[in-house]
Enzyme design. Sequence first.
Site, short mmCIF file in Angstrom:
data_model
loop_
_atom_site.label_atom_id
_atom_site.label_comp_id
_atom_site.label_asym_id
_atom_site.label_seq_id
_atom_site.Cartn_x
_atom_site.Cartn_y
_atom_site.Cartn_z
N GLN A 47 -1.09 3.19 -9.23
CA GLN A 47 -0.94 1.96 -8.45
C GLN A 47 -2.27 1.25 -8.21
O GLN A 47 -2.31 0.21 -7.57
CB GLN A 47 -0.25 2.24 -7.11
CG GLN A 47 -1.06 3.04 -6.11
CD GLN A 47 -0.21 3.48 -4.93
OE1 GLN A 47 0.71 4.29 -5.06
NE2 GLN A 47 -0.51 2.93 -3.75
N GLN A 94 5.97 -3.69 -0.29
CA GLN A 94 6.24 -2.35 -0.81
C GLN A 94 7.53 -1.81 -0.22
O GLN A 94 8.38 -1.26 -0.94
CB GLN A 94 5.08 -1.42 -0.48
CG GLN A 94 5.35 0.05 -0.76
CD GLN A 94 4.19 0.92 -0.36
OE1 GLN A 94 3.21 1.00 -1.07
NE2 GLN A 94 4.29 1.60 0.79
N LEU A 103 -5.36 10.51 6.91
CA LEU A 103 -4.32 10.27 7.90
C LEU A 103 -4.89 9.72 9.21
O LEU A 103 -5.96 10.13 9.66
CB LEU A 103 -3.55 11.56 8.18
CG LEU A 103 -2.87 12.21 6.97
CD1 LEU A 103 -2.14 13.48 7.40
CD2 LEU A 103 -1.92 11.26 6.28
N HIS A 104 -4.14 8.78 9.80
CA HIS A 104 -4.50 8.19 11.08
C HIS A 104 -3.26 8.10 11.96
O HIS A 104 -2.19 8.61 11.59
CB HIS A 104 -5.15 6.81 10.88
CG HIS A 104 -4.38 5.88 9.99
ND1 HIS A 104 -3.12 5.39 10.32
CD2 HIS A 104 -4.66 5.35 8.77
CE1 HIS A 104 -2.68 4.60 9.37
NE2 HIS A 104 -3.59 4.56 8.40
N ASP A 124 2.90 -2.44 4.91
CA ASP A 124 3.09 -2.69 3.48
C ASP A 124 4.50 -3.26 3.29
O ASP A 124 5.38 -2.62 2.71
CB ASP A 124 2.92 -1.40 2.68
CG ASP A 124 1.48 -0.90 2.75
OD1 ASP A 124 0.58 -1.57 2.22
OD2 ASP A 124 1.26 0.17 3.34
N GLY A 144 -3.01 10.17 2.19
CA GLY A 144 -4.01 10.92 2.94
C GLY A 144 -4.89 10.04 3.80
O GLY A 144 -4.54 8.90 4.10
N HIS A 170 0.07 7.03 10.36
CA HIS A 170 0.79 8.10 9.66
C HIS A 170 1.46 9.05 10.65
O HIS A 170 2.60 9.48 10.45
CB HIS A 170 -0.17 8.90 8.78
CG HIS A 170 -0.84 8.12 7.70
ND1 HIS A 170 -2.18 7.84 7.69
CD2 HIS A 170 -0.33 7.54 6.58
CE1 HIS A 170 -2.48 7.15 6.61
NE2 HIS A 170 -1.37 6.94 5.92
N ARG A 177 -8.31 2.21 4.81
CA ARG A 177 -9.44 1.43 4.29
C ARG A 177 -10.32 0.85 5.40
O ARG A 177 -11.40 0.32 5.10
CB ARG A 177 -8.93 0.29 3.39
CG ARG A 177 -8.39 0.77 2.05
CD ARG A 177 -8.04 -0.39 1.13
NE ARG A 177 -7.77 0.05 -0.23
CZ ARG A 177 -6.57 0.32 -0.72
NH1 ARG A 177 -5.51 0.19 0.06
NH2 ARG A 177 -6.41 0.72 -1.97
N LEU A 229 -3.93 -0.38 11.78
CA LEU A 229 -4.53 0.85 11.26
C LEU A 229 -4.35 0.93 9.76
O LEU A 229 -3.28 0.64 9.21
CB LEU A 229 -3.89 2.07 11.93
CG LEU A 229 -4.17 2.23 13.43
CD1 LEU A 229 -3.56 3.54 13.94
CD2 LEU A 229 -5.67 2.21 13.72
#
Length: 273
Positions: free
Chosen positions: A58, A150, A30-31, A147, A28, A34, A184, A181
């Site tokens: 996580q 990940q 969202l920017h 990420d 969520g 996303h 956080r 982006l």
Amino acid sequence: MKLVHSPQELKSLRKTLKGSVGFVPTMGALHEGHLSLIKRSKLENDHTIVSIFVNPTQFLPGEDFEKYPRRYEADKKICEIAGVDLLFMPTPQDMYEKDEVGMYAPKIKGYILEGHFRPGHFDGVLQVVNKLLHITNPTRAYFGKKDAQQLYLVQKMVREFFLDTQIVPCDIVRDQDGLALSSRNVYLSQKERQKALLIAKSLKKAAKMVQSGVIDAEEIKKRMYDILEPIKLDYVEIVDREFNQIDQIKIGDTIILVAGYVGSTRLIDNIWI
């Protein structure tokens, strides 16, 4: 757009979808990053499913699970405007039992870099992604390259668990000033944001050095450390696409990564060479 909270309901709806299905898992807030994943999914698939779930497993003790930005009403509107077909917004109680079957990241690649500074983090990431892929059963699932570790571990899990989903890596989206982006970024004050730009500046310098023929990893890292000196760093590292440390840049098989704190906000960024 249909909003779904129950995994069982989503599984039932998934069975009614004909053709290819794209899936974009998010936490969520969202920017545009996303949105770039959603747009690509819509371009490449007949249907698009998005999940919004701030996954508790996580987050390590003392991390920002409780204060992680949650903008559910705005996120729903963004997904509706973007043309998402199914929006999945479960609760932790929907996703987890009290006595869970465990999911564990690789003992080496899951405990270097991000895994070293956030031990157990990738256990939770892989646990929730595994669940989400089984619930949505997508043709393709879209993950951002920001990420990077990940992404690598999710690809490894999908391959080793023989899942029928193609993992699609998507390029980092940056603000006009170059900052990658991230949800956080809202934590950053104006002064901290200026400091955070040093991360992107260091990666840009690394790319220019490679373009000029410098391939020695230590030389590149030294110049990056000079730029990043005001930031409290966790690491600056240069690896191949399998996350092995390398001494020299390999064009087409290198990732340069940075992680550190600006104020109390932990930021990560990278560049793929």
